[in-house]
Design a protein around this motif. Structure first.
Motif: not given
Length: 351
Positions: A110-112, A165-167, A170-171, A280-285
């Motif tokens: 899924y696109p970063k 930087a990305r881990d 790709r986050t 993958p990535g930030f999902a929710m606050i």
């Protein structure tokens, strides 16, 4: 006292800044009490635990299988899922890393989220420069956004260097290295590591700032670039983008900041469908509240939407919603002694 303070106006080193007015205060009895955690979807929970434990000294304080996420059918596109989470804590805030063991394979590609968004773009770690945290992050395999291992100083008056930087997922994370020896303080900061903020990148700055002004009960956040956008070669160096121009706002939500930015130089649009929870990535606050009904009312008044009404989760109750950009928000009511509660942290996260 904050690590980093901006003057009202200066033009230095090819960069321009404009700060307009003072931030208004949030009421002591604000509905939103703090940020319990930021949820991060990862492909490998063990790898994330090791990486962030070693580089920014996050400590695991909770590990559990997640048998329920409010609104999971709409968030994942299916009812059944297998997920494990680890809650990892810094000195003022925490991240919850989640691995979906039966995630759709297409989610991994899924696109970063780009620097300019839209969406939850990054989390910032602010550390003592002597820790060399950013260098260790890169040595562990992270990729610098600007293509070089160098950090950038935006303002010679403030002893802070910046880099993105990305881990492996790709986050994107921001690192702020502070030269403690150059701070104008009677005593050094209490901690060498902290989570400074979670950042939203938006295509409509005024709309989303208005939303959070209502939700967080802060009429006027701290702002940068309000009338003259932040710009210059140093900003290009940090963002990795040519001819960067942006404006920013900051809400202090007790234990950490919520940063909002619009890159006016790189227009973007909101996706037709929200980002899947298991991508993958930030999902929710996840915000800390005592009164879920009051939080729900604030959200609706501000223009947000409900994904799922409150359901049992993590020993408390969780309501899931979206802000005006579609970013996923949790409103969690747990006992103040709970490992998830923002009340575990002293002060307002600026020491």
């Amino acid at each position: 006292m904050r690590f980093l303070l901006f003057p009202l106006l200066f033009l230095l080193g090819g960069c321009s800044f404009l700060v307009f007015g003072e931030a208004s205060e949030r009421p002591e009895d604000a509905v939103i009490r703090g940020i319990n955690y930021v949820s991060v979807t990862v492909n490998d929970l063990d790898q994330a635990t090791k990486l962030y434990g070693n580089t920014v000294k996050l400590k695991m304080v909770d590990e559990r299988e997640m048998d329920q996420i409010p609104g999971s059918a709409s968030l994942l596109g299916r009812e059944n899922f297998i997920a494990k989470s680890r809650l990892m804590r810094s000195n003022n805030a925490q991240l919850r890393f989640v691995q979906f063991e039966n995630a759709d394979a297409s989610r991994e590609t899924y696109p970063k989220v780009e620097v300019y968004g839209p969406g939850i773009a990054h989390v910032a770690f602010q550390v003592n420069k002597e820790t060399k945290a950013y260098s260790r992050f890169l040595k562990a395999g992270a990729k610098p956004v600007n293509g070089t291992p160098n950090m950038t100083t935006l303002n010679p008056e403030n002893p802070v260097e910046y880099a993105y930087a990305r881990d492996a997922n790709r986050t994107m994370y921001e690192f702020e290295h502070v030269d403690i020896s150059k701070l104008d303080r009677a005593e050094p900061p209490k901690y060498d590591y902290r989570i400074r903020h979670v950042a939203l990148a938006t295509p409509d700055f005024d709309r989303i700032v208005k939303f959070y002004s209502i939700l967080l009960e802060q009429e006027e956040p701290r702002r940068l670039g309000r009338f003259i956008n932040l710009q210059g070669e140093n900003f290009d160096s940090v963002s990795g983008l040519p001819n960067t121009k942006l404006k920013m706002a900051f809400f202090q939500v007790r234990n950490m900041e919520l940063e909002i930015a619009q890159y006016t130089s790189h227009p973007t649009t909101l996706p037709k469908k929200p980002r899947p929870l298991d991508a993958p990535g930030f999902a929710m606050i996840v915000f800390d509240v005592e009164d879920l009904a009051a939080a729900r009312e604030k959200l609706i008044t501000a223009g947000g939407s409900i994904v799922s009404e409150a359901l049992p989760m993590d020993g408390g109750q969780m309501l899931i919603a979206r802000d005006v950009d579609g970013n996923l928000l949790g409103f969690q009511k747990v006992d103040s002694s709970s490992v998830f509660s923002s009340q575990n942290f002293d002060g307002d996260g600026t020491s």
